[in-house]
Motif scaffolding. Structure first.
Motif, PDB file in Angstrom:
ATOM      1  N   TYR A  28      42.173  42.179  32.733  1.00  0.00           N
ATOM      2  CA  TYR A  28      42.388  41.272  31.615  1.00  0.00           C
ATOM      3  C   TYR A  28      41.890  41.988  30.362  1.00  0.00           C
ATOM      4  O   TYR A  28      40.784  42.527  30.365  1.00  0.00           O
ATOM      5  CB  TYR A  28      41.595  39.984  31.828  1.00  0.00           C
ATOM      6  N   VAL A  56      46.273  39.351  35.229  1.00  0.00           N
ATOM      7  CA  VAL A  56      45.586  38.119  35.650  1.00  0.00           C
ATOM      8  C   VAL A  56      45.237  37.242  34.447  1.00  0.00           C
ATOM      9  O   VAL A  56      45.356  37.669  33.296  1.00  0.00           O
ATOM     10  CB  VAL A  56      44.299  38.461  36.428  1.00  0.00           C
ATOM     11  N   GLU A  57      44.768  36.003  34.728  1.00  0.00           N
ATOM     12  CA  GLU A  57      44.487  35.068  33.644  1.00  0.00           C
ATOM     13  C   GLU A  57      43.025  35.091  33.189  1.00  0.00           C
ATOM     14  O   GLU A  57      42.656  34.416  32.248  1.00  0.00           O
ATOM     15  CB  GLU A  57      44.909  33.647  34.037  1.00  0.00           C
ATOM     16  N   SER A  58      42.187  35.862  33.879  1.00  0.00           N
ATOM     17  CA  SER A  58      40.785  35.973  33.454  1.00  0.00           C
ATOM     18  C   SER A  58      40.142  37.139  34.190  1.00  0.00           C
ATOM     19  O   SER A  58      40.716  37.657  35.146  1.00  0.00           O
ATOM     20  CB  SER A  58      40.000  34.696  33.781  1.00  0.00           C
ATOM     21  N   GLU A  59      38.959  37.503  33.740  1.00  0.00           N
ATOM     22  CA  GLU A  59      38.246  38.589  34.424  1.00  0.00           C
ATOM     23  C   GLU A  59      37.766  38.169  35.804  1.00  0.00           C
ATOM     24  O   GLU A  59      37.672  38.998  36.704  1.00  0.00           O
ATOM     25  CB  GLU A  59      37.061  39.061  33.579  1.00  0.00           C
ATOM     26  N   HIS A  60      37.445  36.888  35.964  1.00  0.00           N
ATOM     27  CA  HIS A  60      37.046  36.396  37.286  1.00  0.00           C
ATOM     28  C   HIS A  60      38.188  36.642  38.272  1.00  0.00           C
ATOM     29  O   HIS A  60      37.970  37.104  39.395  1.00  0.00           O
ATOM     30  CB  HIS A  60      36.697  34.904  37.186  1.00  0.00           C
ATOM     31  N   SER A  61      39.399  36.374  37.814  1.00  0.00           N
ATOM     32  CA  SER A  61      40.569  36.622  38.661  1.00  0.00           C
ATOM     33  C   SER A  61      40.833  38.109  38.817  1.00  0.00           C
ATOM     34  O   SER A  61      41.295  38.548  39.872  1.00  0.00           O
ATOM     35  CB  SER A  61      41.803  35.965  38.052  1.00  0.00           C
ATOM     36  N   SER A  64      38.587  39.290  41.458  1.00  0.00           N
ATOM     37  CA  SER A  64      38.995  38.673  42.733  1.00  0.00           C
ATOM     38  C   SER A  64      40.226  39.375  43.282  1.00  0.00           C
ATOM     39  O   SER A  64      40.310  39.666  44.483  1.00  0.00           O
ATOM     40  CB  SER A  64      39.279  37.179  42.531  1.00  0.00           C
ATOM     41  N   ALA A  65      41.195  39.649  42.409  1.00  0.00           N
ATOM     42  CA  ALA A  65      42.402  40.360  42.843  1.00  0.00           C
ATOM     43  C   ALA A  65      42.054  41.762  43.332  1.00  0.00           C
ATOM     44  O   ALA A  65      42.631  42.255  44.306  1.00  0.00           O
ATOM     45  CB  ALA A  65      43.407  40.431  41.702  1.00  0.00           C
ATOM     46  N   MET A  88      33.186  37.766  35.142  1.00  0.00           N
ATOM     47  CA  MET A  88      33.480  38.194  36.519  1.00  0.00           C
ATOM     48  C   MET A  88      32.213  38.392  37.363  1.00  0.00           C
ATOM     49  O   MET A  88      32.305  38.760  38.538  1.00  0.00           O
ATOM     50  CB  MET A  88      34.330  39.476  36.542  1.00  0.00           C
TER      51      MET A  88
END
Lengths: 391, 97
Positions: A28, A56-61, A64-65, A88
């Protein structure tokens, strides 16, 4: 043949990632990391890099990805900075505990508030204890080289850990430097294929990310700790092998004019090069001063640090972050801890400098070194010194 | 699983705690969490099986006489079965040492 070109460091880092032929990039964009992931997206869109780019839509994602990707044995890269790294954070811990070799460039930037897009190391310190191998770079060439090195170290069957490559936001990411871009054939020779030993595979099912009861949890954490401690020998081998092929040498603690010097300044990140000029000028003026730099932050190079500073009387440690209400800078805190039980050790003086992009110039470093020696002689009531704050 | 969790050393921990064999949950004695246990008056039981449908652990099955009864190796003592039983077969009692 490697080619020496003038290039923005972010672009060069992205090109270094391309040379490593990643399978998946999930990221992101966030200032000042943006140019790295933009250029990777461009390479994928142009068909120059055969990888999955997951916007992705965020750093958390993003992280995760990356976990999912690395779990299948795919070579995986991401990059972030500051608030993105903070967002994240939860998944950053999981990557290392699950032994998934995700490689991440961190374009160091201060954490809010107040909002700042400029460089300091508060984001780096926010992930200090996440269990990732962490390499701190000082210039564009080091960022490029250590990106390539990180894939080899993280994916090594003896290591299997995620690796962060820290490069200072703007001071490195947005400057144009002369950089040797390694040759593809040489990188291919240096970097073996990623062979994660227990990947997600429907033909041989495994379960990942399970639950650990109190009866086993401590054993899992100790296994993780022993693993990252043991990663150091692989990091040293990877640096050694890199030197043989590419002719550039990296060490956990790098020394500049430090042999025999009674006063040492310890620097972290890009400001180290400015400090080197200050060291040169002070030596010309007759001062007995040298420099040491931390290249490897995790695992912490205890032996190399003790060896590098054992002959000094004064060690002036630079930090670009504050542990609020605590001992001052996180780097100095660990340096002091590493030296505490040594019979002969230098007097450690800690300066916090350059928060939120504040420049520390050559003359500032000269002041700091001179003042630091004075503080070492006379003592100070302060746990640490902060440099350049008005009032 | 070759060794139980209580016997494993840190050297036995698989890379990243990856589970390579099935059956880990089956081997785990969640019954140790229990502070209350279900007791039964099967004279009232109409064998409707509602308790087994509600059991969040899925540990209630027919016993040899066809009555529904919790497997105490897994039963966490939540008491949902006692709450849902139409005919009040089940009484929760404190576990004692």
């Amino acid at each position: 043949m490697a080619t020496r070109i003038g290039v923005e460091v972010s672009i060069a880092v992205a090109d270094a990632v391309k040379l490593c032929n990643p399978d998946v990039i999930a990221a992101y964009p966030i200032t000042p990391q943006t140019h790295i992931v933009e250029h990777l997206a461009e390479l994928v869109a142009n068909g120059e890099l055969d990888a999955e780019y997951i916007p992705v839509e965020s750093e958390h994602s993003a992280m995760s990805a990356c976990l999912g990707s690395a779990a299948t044995g795919a070579r995986t890269f991401t990059a972030t900075a500051s608030q993105g790294l903070a967002l994240m954070n939860e998944v950053v811990y999981v990557a290392s505990a699950m032994r998934l070799p995700v490689i991440m460039a961190v374009a160091n930037r201060s954490l809010s508030a107040p909002l700042s897009i400029w460089c300091d190391h508060s984001d780096m310190m926010s992930v200090r204890d996440t269990g990732w191998i962490q390499i701190i770079t000082e210039n564009g060439q080091q960022a490029v080289d250590n990106t390539i090195i990180s894939f080899r170290v993280g994916e090594d069957p003896q290591v299997l850990l995620p690796v962060m490559v820290h490069l200072d936001g703007f001071n490195l990411t947005h400057v144009v430097e002369p950089i040797m871009i390694p040759d593809q054939a040489e990188v291919d020779k240096y970097l073996p294929k990623n062979r994660f030993p227990l990947p997600l595979n429907p033909d041989k099912p495994v379960a990942m990310g399970g639950f650990a009861a109190p009866a086993i949890f401590m054993e899992t954490k100790w296994a993780q700790e022993v693993n990252i401690q043991n990663s150091k020998k692989v990091i040293l081998q990877a640096w050694d092998e890199f030197n043989k092929i590419f002719g550039r040498k990296y060490e956990p603690i790098e020394k500049y004019q430090s042999d025999g010097a009674k006063t040492l300044i310890l620097t972290v990140g890009s400001s180290g090069e400015t400090a080197s000029v200050a060291v040169d000028e002070l030596k010309k003026e007759g001062m007995d001063v040298g420099q040491v730099r931390i290249r490897l932050w995790r695992p912490f190079p205890f032996e190399e640090l003790r060896e590098a500073v054992k002959g000094a009387d004064v060690l002036i440690v630079m930090d670009r972050a504050i542990s609020f209400g605590g001992p001052g800078g996180p780097i100095a805190s660990e340096v002091k801890a590493a030296l505490y039980n040594q019979a002969k050790k230098p007097n450690v003086v800690n300066y916090v400098i350059s928060l939120g992009g504040r420049d520390t110039t050559v003359s500032d470093f000269k002041n700091i070194i001179k003042q630091g020696v004075g503080i070492a002689e006379k003592g100070s009531k302060n746990e640490y010194e902060i440099y350049g704050v008005r009032g | 699983m070759a060794k139980s969790e209580n016997e494993m050393t840190w050297k036995d921990v698989e890379i990243g705690c990856i589970v390579t064999e099935p059956g880990g949950a089956k081997a785990y004695e969640s019954g140790t969490w229990r502070s209350q246990r279900p007791t039964y008056n099967f004279n009232k039981c109409i064998k409707c099986g509602l308790c087994s449908l509600y059991c969040p652990e899925g540990c209630i099955d027919k016993n040899k006489d066809g009555y529904f009864e919790a497997d105490l190796f897994y039963c966490k003592g939540c008491g949902v079965c006692a709450r849902e039983c139409w005919t009040k077969v089940i009484t929760m009692v404190e576990e004692v040492e």
